[in-house]
Design a protein around this motif. Sequence first.
Motif, PDB file in Angstrom:
ATOM      1  N   ALA A 185      51.075  42.505  51.498  1.00  0.00           N
ATOM      2  CA  ALA A 185      49.649  42.313  50.783  1.00  0.00           C
ATOM      3  C   ALA A 185      49.361  43.486  50.134  1.00  0.00           C
ATOM      4  CB  ALA A 185      48.666  42.258  52.079  1.00  0.00           C
ATOM      5  N   ALA A 186      49.654  44.745  50.712  1.00  0.00           N
ATOM      6  CA  ALA A 186      49.650  46.044  49.554  1.00  0.00           C
ATOM      7  C   ALA A 186      50.422  46.064  48.520  1.00  0.00           C
ATOM      8  CB  ALA A 186      49.942  47.280  50.639  1.00  0.00           C
ATOM      9  N   ALA A 187      51.653  45.349  48.474  1.00  0.00           N
ATOM     10  CA  ALA A 187      52.616  45.458  47.275  1.00  0.00           C
ATOM     11  C   ALA A 187      51.760  44.331  46.203  1.00  0.00           C
ATOM     12  CB  ALA A 187      53.851  45.078  47.668  1.00  0.00           C
ATOM     13  N   THR A 188      51.457  43.197  46.778  1.00  0.00           N
ATOM     14  CA  THR A 188      50.656  42.272  45.993  1.00  0.00           C
ATOM     15  C   THR A 188      49.370  43.097  45.182  1.00  0.00           C
ATOM     16  OG1 THR A 188      51.332  40.437  47.319  1.00  0.00           O
ATOM     17  CG2 THR A 188      49.735  39.981  45.638  1.00  0.00           C
ATOM     18  N   ALA A 189      48.734  43.509  45.828  1.00  0.00           N
ATOM     19  CA  ALA A 189      47.272  44.446  45.228  1.00  0.00           C
ATOM     20  C   ALA A 189      47.843  45.519  44.330  1.00  0.00           C
ATOM     21  CB  ALA A 189      46.692  44.899  46.636  1.00  0.00           C
ATOM     22  N   CYS A 190      49.016  46.046  44.605  1.00  0.00           N
ATOM     23  CA  CYS A 190      49.583  47.207  43.890  1.00  0.00           C
ATOM     24  C   CYS A 190      50.132  46.650  42.537  1.00  0.00           C
ATOM     25  CB  CYS A 190      50.590  48.065  44.502  1.00  0.00           C
ATOM     26  SG  CYS A 190      51.437  49.187  43.744  1.00  0.00           S
ATOM     27  N   HIS A 191      50.909  45.447  42.623  1.00  0.00           N
ATOM     28  CA  HIS A 191      51.661  45.166  41.510  1.00  0.00           C
ATOM     29  C   HIS A 191      51.075  44.038  40.817  1.00  0.00           C
ATOM     30  CE1 HIS A 191      55.271  46.094  44.134  1.00  0.00           C
ATOM     31  NE2 HIS A 191      54.740  47.270  43.608  1.00  0.00           N
ATOM     32  N   THR A 192      49.863  43.380  41.122  1.00  0.00           N
ATOM     33  CA  THR A 192      49.012  42.539  40.200  1.00  0.00           C
ATOM     34  C   THR A 192      47.723  42.873  39.735  1.00  0.00           C
ATOM     35  OG1 THR A 192      48.625  41.299  42.416  1.00  0.00           O
ATOM     36  CG2 THR A 192      50.559  40.365  41.013  1.00  0.00           C
ATOM     37  N   THR A 193      47.331  42.268  38.748  1.00  0.00           N
ATOM     38  CA  THR A 193      45.702  42.604  38.174  1.00  0.00           C
ATOM     39  C   THR A 193      44.870  41.841  39.161  1.00  0.00           C
ATOM     40  OG1 THR A 193      45.833  41.019  36.780  1.00  0.00           O
ATOM     41  CG2 THR A 193      46.680  43.146  35.920  1.00  0.00           C
ATOM     42  N   GLU A 194      43.584  42.086  38.818  1.00  0.00           N
ATOM     43  CA  GLU A 194      42.474  40.996  39.353  1.00  0.00           C
ATOM     44  C   GLU A 194      42.717  39.703  39.151  1.00  0.00           C
ATOM     45  OE1 GLU A 194      37.962  42.277  40.558  1.00  0.00           O
ATOM     46  OE2 GLU A 194      39.155  43.239  39.017  1.00  0.00           O
ATOM     47  N   GLU A 195      43.131  39.381  38.162  1.00  0.00           N
ATOM     48  CA  GLU A 195      43.514  37.914  37.551  1.00  0.00           C
ATOM     49  C   GLU A 195      44.588  37.353  38.201  1.00  0.00           C
ATOM     50  OE1 GLU A 195      42.718  40.705  35.197  1.00  0.00           O
ATOM     51  OE2 GLU A 195      40.481  40.128  35.498  1.00  0.00           O
ATOM     52  N   GLY A 196      45.343  38.375  38.748  1.00  0.00           N
ATOM     53  CA  GLY A 196      46.743  37.750  39.518  1.00  0.00           C
ATOM     54  C   GLY A 196      47.819  37.738  38.282  1.00  0.00           C
ATOM     55  N   GLU A 197      47.538  38.538  37.302  1.00  0.00           N
ATOM     56  CA  GLU A 197      48.809  38.552  36.372  1.00  0.00           C
ATOM     57  C   GLU A 197      49.578  39.854  36.733  1.00  0.00           C
ATOM     58  OE1 GLU A 197      49.420  36.791  33.754  1.00  0.00           O
ATOM     59  OE2 GLU A 197      47.819  35.687  34.281  1.00  0.00           O
TER      60      GLU A 197
END
Length: 236
Positions: free
Chosen positions: A98-110
């Motif tokens: 979950a942390a890696a996803t929050a770190c690696h993607t923008t708010e729009e999921g890009e």
Amino acid sequence: MDPRLIVALDTADRRQALSLVEKLLPVVDTFKVGLQLFTAQGPAMVKEIAAAGAVVFLDLKFHDIPNTVAGAIYSAGRLPKVKFMTLHTAGGRRMMHAAATACHTTEEGEPSPDHPALLGVTVLTSMADADLHEVGVPAAPADQVKNLAALARAAGLDGLVCSPLEVASLRRALGPEAILVTPGIRPAGAGTDDQRRVATPSAALAAGASHLVVGRPITAAPSPLDAARRILAEIS
Ligand code: C5P
């Protein structure tokens, strides 16, 4: 300027932190803000260090449920000039993912193009066999480090913080690309302070570290700039 050298600003004092950044900026560009400085001075301190022209290693070692850590990582990653952030790998695979996803993607999921590197802390270097057993972990520290490192890689973390004594086996296990940051660095002949498992700057790099975190050997030296220059000369 050698980006492999990171200086730890272990103080609660804003002026002292900024004065160290100012003195060292001619030769060091990355400064570690840890729990002491961040708790005392908050996100404003990160902004001031960034405004001074430096890059920040935000070492807050998050350890909570996945949703909370992901939110904290997202907020930390939006601070200016943050190049590295940390969490505890003991928080488990779902938390790290979950942390890696929050770190690696923008708010729009890009995919976020220049996100900070998310690093996992495995077993604290202050913990020996007996300390691990006391908290219910029967493995030896070296084995537990390997278990947690494999989990961190599977969860998508960008690298690890580890002691110079573990870095060679982690480099072998994780390959040439992994970011492996080692504290516990002491130039030959320097006192070890409270650190137990230490190596010289050149030995840690030879063993596979990609970056070195150095605190007191530089910050408590009569001339921090000269001390940093000596370490840079040793590793150049
Ligand atoms: O002054 P010294 O060089 O010992 O500072 C080392 C820095 O690295 C400190 O900021 C400490 O919190 C950090 N650190 C460590 N061991 C770890 C993780 C971080 O010493 N396992």
